[in-house]
Design an enzyme around this catalytic site. Structure first.
Site, PDB file in Angstrom:
ATOM      1  N   ARG A 246      -0.533  14.593   2.517  1.00  0.00           N
ATOM      2  CA  ARG A 246       0.846  14.101   2.630  1.00  0.00           C
ATOM      3  C   ARG A 246       1.689  15.165   3.328  1.00  0.00           C
ATOM      4  NH1 ARG A 246       1.399  10.955  -3.267  1.00  0.00           N
ATOM      5  NH2 ARG A 246      -0.547   9.773  -2.988  1.00  0.00           N
TER       6      ARG A 246
ATOM      7  N   HIS B 224      -2.836   1.969  -1.647  1.00  0.00           N
ATOM      8  CA  HIS B 224      -1.997   2.974  -2.305  1.00  0.00           C
ATOM      9  C   HIS B 224      -0.690   3.188  -1.530  1.00  0.00           C
ATOM     10  CE1 HIS B 224      -2.647   5.694  -5.806  1.00  0.00           C
ATOM     11  NE2 HIS B 224      -1.605   6.327  -5.302  1.00  0.00           N
TER      12      HIS B 224
ATOM     13  N   ASP C  70      -0.907  -5.592  -3.223  1.00  0.00           N
ATOM     14  CA  ASP C  70       0.045  -4.485  -3.328  1.00  0.00           C
ATOM     15  C   ASP C  70       0.048  -3.725  -2.004  1.00  0.00           C
ATOM     16  OD1 ASP C  70       1.475  -2.215  -4.995  1.00  0.00           O
ATOM     17  OD2 ASP C  70      -0.220  -1.237  -4.004  1.00  0.00           O
ATOM     18  N   SER C  71       1.183  -3.186  -1.641  1.00  0.00           N
ATOM     19  CA  SER C  71       1.375  -2.346  -0.443  1.00  0.00           C
ATOM     20  C   SER C  71       1.959  -3.156   0.708  1.00  0.00           C
ATOM     21  CB  SER C  71       0.079  -1.675   0.021  1.00  0.00           C
ATOM     22  OG  SER C  71      -0.491  -0.867  -0.985  1.00  0.00           O
TER      23      SER C  71
ATOM     24  N   GLY D 230       6.288  -1.190  -4.889  1.00  0.00           N
ATOM     25  CA  GLY D 230       6.667   0.030  -5.574  1.00  0.00           C
ATOM     26  C   GLY D 230       7.862   0.724  -4.965  1.00  0.00           C
TER      27      GLY D 230
END
Length: 386
Positions: A167, A280, A310-311, A333
């Protein structure tokens, strides 16, 4: 602009950006490496058009859906997000309250700040728990036992973090372990007083309460965070790990992070009750496909198993597209975390209201009064024609 003036999720993102120091905002907003995965997650939805069907009575529209034996009021739930109290003090509990208020599921992160025992009491029918496995099976079994004792109904085993990702935004900003207050970070805090006040009130770096029992007695929040960073991720986790979890957990088990149809079939054959297709949030493998790209193949591989996508969800139309392609449910999220950062409980509520209103509006616009009627007949790939 105030939180009550936000009309879409991008407005809420901008409000969060204004309130948070750069080091905190980038932690939420960023991906990995070149961040192509972030763009790919969004571009996947751009490949589809929704074909409206007119002269349909849509005066009454229903977006309620059943998933794993429970009825929810909307097909969009809250994905797990770690370190929530760093962005808004008490955010874990706020999300649990919002889940009850809106009757949607909230997956409590395995790297949350509040303890599962605390949050499960706030929303016993809406809180799911995300499990990050470690190489120590004793800890894994203990965490599963704690979730069971807290009367959690659904356990989410996250499998897409075999090793730490790169990251780069975090590294450039100094958001690494051990965390140090550089002059730049201190200046960012001083120029964002609302966030800084929360940070001071929390006593600094917030405690990761779920991992506190596995640290030495009296360990500080920094020490517990360091422990978490040492024992996770678990590169030794394998299919036997899932087998163990299935033996320990008698309730519904979801496996999150699946992207390959064969993995989905294997997980279901080993007792998974549902699959969460996810990359993720493009925070692990930058060159991985988007979940939406893999959804049709995974649906074909497990035609009778509930699938959650998701995502990348940012609009109500995204939700409708995913459901047309075979998903039973969706989760997001970052928009929720931005809502928490921007406006606390009101921000989370606003975020959910916006996405639910968009889903309702799209249903009316395409001539679909009930989600059960959705399917590929409402879709057109932009590279094809009718």
């Amino acid at each position: 602009m105030k939180i009550h003036q936000a009309i879409n999720l991008e407005d809420i993102r901008q409000l969060a950006k204004n309130r948070l120091p750069k080091v905190a905002f980038d932690f939420i907003d960023g991906g990995v490496d070149d961040e192509r995965g972030l763009a790919r997650n969004r571009q996947a939805f751009d490949q589809f058009h929704l074909i409206p069907r007119y002269l349909v009575d849509v005066s009454k529209r229903h977006q309620n859906v059943q998933l794993l034996g429970q009825n929810y009021s909307s097909p969009v739930g809250i994905s797990p997000m770690g370190l929530a109290s760093l962005f808004r003090l008490g955010a874990d509990s706020m999300m649990a309250h919002a889940a009850v208020q809106h009757n949607v599921p909230y997956v409590m992160s395995g790297s949350s700040n509040h303890a599962i025992e605390t949050v499960a009491k706030l929303a016993p029918n809406h809180v799911w728990f995300q499990l990050y496995c470690v190489s120590d099976q004793t800890i894994n079994e203990h965490l599963v036992g704690r979730a069971l004792k807290a009367q959690v109904k659904n356990l989410v085993l996250t499998v897409d973090v075999p090793v730490n990702s790169n990251r780069e935004r975090n590294r450039r900003n100094g958001f690494t372990r051990p965390f140090k207050f550089t002059p730049s970070i201190v200046l960012q805090g001083l120029t964002h007083p609302s966030w800084m006040l929360d940070f001071i009130r929390s006593g600094g770096v917030p405690m990761m309460q779920n991992w506190q029992p596995y640290a030495k007695p009296g360990a500080s929040a920094d020490e517990v965070s360091d422990l978490f960073g040492k024992i996770t991720p678990s590169p030794v986790s394998n299919w036997a790990t899932l087998e163990n979890i299935r033996k320990w957990w008698p309730n519904k088990l979801l496996v999150k992070g699946i992207l390959h149809p064969d993995d989905a079939k294997q997980a279901v054959s080993m007792g998974a009750d549902a699959i969460i297709i996810s990359n993720h949030g493009a925070r692990q493998l930058d060159v991985a496909p988007s979940p939406l790209q893999m959804l049709p193949a995974i649906r074909a591989a497990i035609p009778h198993t509930p699938i959650v996508l998701d995502s990348g969800i940012r609009r109500g139309s995204d939700v409708i597209i995913a459901l047309c392609l075979g998903a039973n449910f969706c989760m997001f999220g970052r928009p929720i975390m931005f809502g928490a950062a921007a406006g606390g409980a009101v921000g989370i509520d606003t975020t959910l209201r916006i996405i639910q209103a968009e889903v309702d509006r799209i249903m009316g616009q395409i001539g679909c009064p009930n989600l059960s009627q959705l399917g590929p007949h409402y879709l057109m790939n932009q590279s094809s024609t009718l």
